[in-house]
Structures are given as structure tokens and as C-alpha cells.
Design a protein around this motif. Sequence first.
Motif, short mmCIF file in Angstrom:
data_model
loop_
_atom_site.label_atom_id
_atom_site.label_comp_id
_atom_site.label_asym_id
_atom_site.label_seq_id
_atom_site.Cartn_x
_atom_site.Cartn_y
_atom_site.Cartn_z
N UNK A 197 6.09 -1.55 -1.09
CA UNK A 197 5.43 -0.94 -2.24
C UNK A 197 3.94 -0.79 -1.99
N UNK A 198 3.32 -1.85 -1.48
CA UNK A 198 1.87 -1.82 -1.25
C UNK A 198 1.51 -0.88 -0.10
N UNK A 199 2.35 -0.86 0.94
CA UNK A 199 2.08 0.04 2.07
C UNK A 199 2.20 1.50 1.64
N UNK A 200 3.20 1.79 0.81
CA UNK A 200 3.37 3.16 0.33
C UNK A 200 2.20 3.60 -0.53
N UNK A 201 1.74 2.72 -1.40
CA UNK A 201 0.60 3.06 -2.25
C UNK A 201 -0.68 3.18 -1.42
N UNK A 202 -0.81 2.36 -0.39
CA UNK A 202 -1.98 2.48 0.50
C UNK A 202 -1.94 3.80 1.25
N UNK A 203 -0.73 4.22 1.65
CA UNK A 203 -0.60 5.49 2.34
C UNK A 203 -1.00 6.67 1.47
#
Length: 554
Positions: A197-203
Motif C-alpha cells: 500500500x505504501x509503495x503504491x502510494x509512493x509511486x
Amino acid sequence: MTGSVVLVHLAGAVALMLYATRLVKTGVERAYGDVLRHKLRATLQNPIMAVLAGTGLAIALQSSTAVTLLVGSFAGAGIVSGLAGQLAVRGAEIGSALVAKLLTYDLTLLVPLCLIVGTFLFMATESRDWRQKGRILVGIGLLILSLEMIGHASEPLRESELMPIIINYFSSDPITAYLLAALITWLFQSSIAAVLLMATMAGRGLITPELGVVLVLGVNLGSSIIAPMLTRNSEPGVRIVPVGNLLMRGMGSIVMLALVMIFRPQIDFLGATASDQIVNAHILFNVIILIAGLPLAGLIYRASEKIVALGGKPDPETPMQVMELSALSESALSSPPQALANATREVVRVCETVEIMLKRIIELYESADEDKINALAALDDRVDERHAAIKIYLAKLIRNPLTEDQALRCQELIGACVKLEQVGDIIVRNMLVHVRKKMAQNLEFTPEGWREITAFHGAVLANARLAFNVLVSRDTDTARQLVQEKDRLRDMEREASNSHFLRLRDGTLKSIETSSIHLDTLRDLKQINSLLTSIVYPVLEERGLLRGSRLRAS
């Protein structure tokens, strides 16, 4: 699109991700659980192999928490040492981080392929193994799809005027961000889901890499809390490994957070994109914890033992612990529906005891001592006592006027009790004898022979659970499935026996030494399966679905 609609879409995508993760984990456990457990037990004695085994199992189950709970149960049963368990969990954390890394790649083409093939496998066959493979593929497809949905759902947040304010606040208050990430991970019950979830939002540019590193540390704290919470009421031996993981990983995340806040290191070396930097930071943290954990494993284990001892449960031999309540109320005999419900409750308790016996007997084949053998024999005594009490109770009930359905249910419960007692007798009078012989002569099965026995045992245990469910639910479809499984197990037992005879023909020493134990164990398990399957016959006979000993064609 309004903010509330965006949050609904985002929540739905996250919910799908959690469901998909659970779907894959369940499919792997059902299809390969016994094989994986056997492999794990066999390799945990070597420290390096313990780390590698934990890594592999976490990748397969897509959950480091599941590995922690499994290893903790092994340690509690004395199958592996707590020290080896700590190392296996260290490897599991790295395996979990590698899964998160893999899922950050562009795998969109796999979505339709996994869904098509998985659905076909699940619906086109009645084979349990193939249906679980289908479940795994569908879960993987939905997991990748959920990541796309999270990306699309979060896209409008880039235009939000409120989002930069929130990000700036958490960037200036890393402790709050750290604790929030820990809370989210605990709610998700999955570090993989939280990191993705955090990686997707960072992307999508919603989270800065620097804030993402702080959130990743919080994820590791939250993930290390899950297993101790789930095992808080378990035996002390089971809780040592989860508590040790909390000490090492949880305290490690706190120390690392302090270092990040003090030195504010550059993280460009972790990857070219913000998404890569977050996931790679997660991997790097767990590698550091593994390296630090190798020399500290003994210290952490001793500290875990002391912590568990401080919060230990009361002595299991106290009167409060051994006192058991019976559902067989004499006052309910005047009301046949209530009395039958009471008897059903008591039969279910017998089912639970038999299931425990069936689970423990295979563990004794691998690691046995007199205390464990006597404990299992004591469970059979409990089954006998409850069986006698249920028979007397139902005999008293029969004296009252009963409807035809009530009389049939009464006979069904008595029949089930008789079969459950017979299963207990087979376990104690036959299989425990094999255990004693194996222990006394220090015999070992061949790897192939042990895999055959554990696979057959796993199938019988799964069928036992189906039979116990039918006893309560009286579900026709489950009853039909169980009778069909009886035919499959007959073929499975024949194949295992043939494989054993081929090893005998080739002169394999271990096969020769364990031949009688191997064949007798398969025979006993087959007999247990037949007894358990016969519990559901009344349900099928009542609906006209059974002709003699065979199912009618549907």
C-alpha cells in the motif's frame, strides 16, 4: 470525484488486497501444508538451513506471521529448539519482504491469465489438490489486480489540497507516522499488504521516500506485534518464538527509527523510484535484523523465556483448569429437542478430542517420549468417558415419546460416538504401538516413505474435519464430497503401498526396517477414514443419495 468516493474506492482496493493475500495463504496451506511442515521440521536443526527454510516458507505462505505461529507451535511441542525457531523467523521476515518486492513489478498480464486458469482449475475438477491450486492462482490474480486498483483509486489524491498538508505533518512528526504505520499493519494483519500500500502510494507521489522509510519501520513494529497477540493465551513454550521476534524486530525498528531521526541519511542508493526505495528499505531492514540476530539469538531467546515466565499462565493442574463442564443436563430430558441439542454439543467435544489425538499421533512418529505418549493415551480415556456418558444420556431420552426424526437423530449421535471411540482405540492401541516400536528400535522412514505417510495423514485429518462439520450441519454436499474422498484415499493408499514395495524390491535399508510400521500405519489411517466417513451416511441415506455403500449418480 469527491473525497469520500475516493476513500471508498481506496478502501475497496485495500480490502481486495487483504482478501487475495488470505486466499493465496489458505490455498498453499491446504495444498502443501503438510509437505511444508515436514520440510521445515527436517531442516530447522541447522542454523543456516533454518533461515533458508523460514524464507522459503514465508514466500510460499505470503505471510511471515504464519511462519512465526507455525514455528512457535513446533517449539512448544519440543519438535524444534526455540533458538532454531528464532532463526527461522528471521528468514521468514526476509521472505515476506521479497514477496513485496516481487509484487511491485509490472505483472498486469498475469491478472487475466491467473484468473482464467485458476477459475478453470477450481471449477472443472473435484480434486482437492487441483482446486487449491486454482484458489492460489485466483488469489495471485486478485492480489495484482488490487494493486492496480489502489493506484487508480489514489490518483485523485495527487490533486488534493489537503494531501500535502497531511504529508508535511507526518514528515515533521516521524514518531506519529511510525506509530500510525504500526497500527495499520496490525489492523491489516499483514506486513506485505501494508508495504505494498505504501509503495503504491509512493509511486503515485503521495508519500515521500524519506517518510516511506519511517513508515516501513512502523510496519515492522506492527507486524512483530501480531503473532504475540494471537498466541497470548497459548502455552508458554508456544509464545517464546513470537515474543523473541517482537524483541528483535520491534526493538530493532525503534533503534533504527532513532538513527534515522538523528542522522537523516540519504536513501537515493535504495532505488531509482520512490516505490523501489520503500520496498528496498524494508528488505534492507530485515537483512540487518538477520545479521544482528545471528550473534544475539541466544540472548534474545533467554530474554524471551524470562518474559514469558513473568506472564505465565496458571498451573494447568489446578482444579480450575482441569474442571470440565458437561452439556448433558438431566433437566433437559423432558424436552427432546433440547436434550438432543445438549447431546450434539457433547459429541462435538468428543470430535474435538479425537481431532487433537489425530493431529498429535503423527507428531509422535517424528518425536516421541513417554510423557507425550501417556498424554495421548489420557485423551483416549477422556473419549471413552464421554462416550459412555452420552450413551447413558441418550438411553434415558429414548424412554420419552420421540418423533421419527428425533429417534433417527438419537441413533445417529449414538452411532457417531461409537465410531469416534473406535478411532480413538485405533490411534492408541495400534498407532501408539508403532510409535513405541519406532522409538525403541531407533528406526527412520525414508524421505519418500515419510512424505507418503504425512500426505495420507493430512488427507485423513481434512476428512475428519469435514465429517465433524456434517455431524452438526447435516450438509448434503459436504457429505457427498466426503464419500467421494473415500475412493480417492483408497487409490492414494494403494499407490503409497506400491511405492513402498518398489523400495523394498530395490533393497532400500530404511524401507526394509520400517516396512511393517509403514504399511500398518497406512492401514490404520485408512480404517480411521472409513469410520469417519460412515458418520455422514445417515445424512445421505435420509435424502436417498446412498445405495448400499456407494453414492447414487446425481
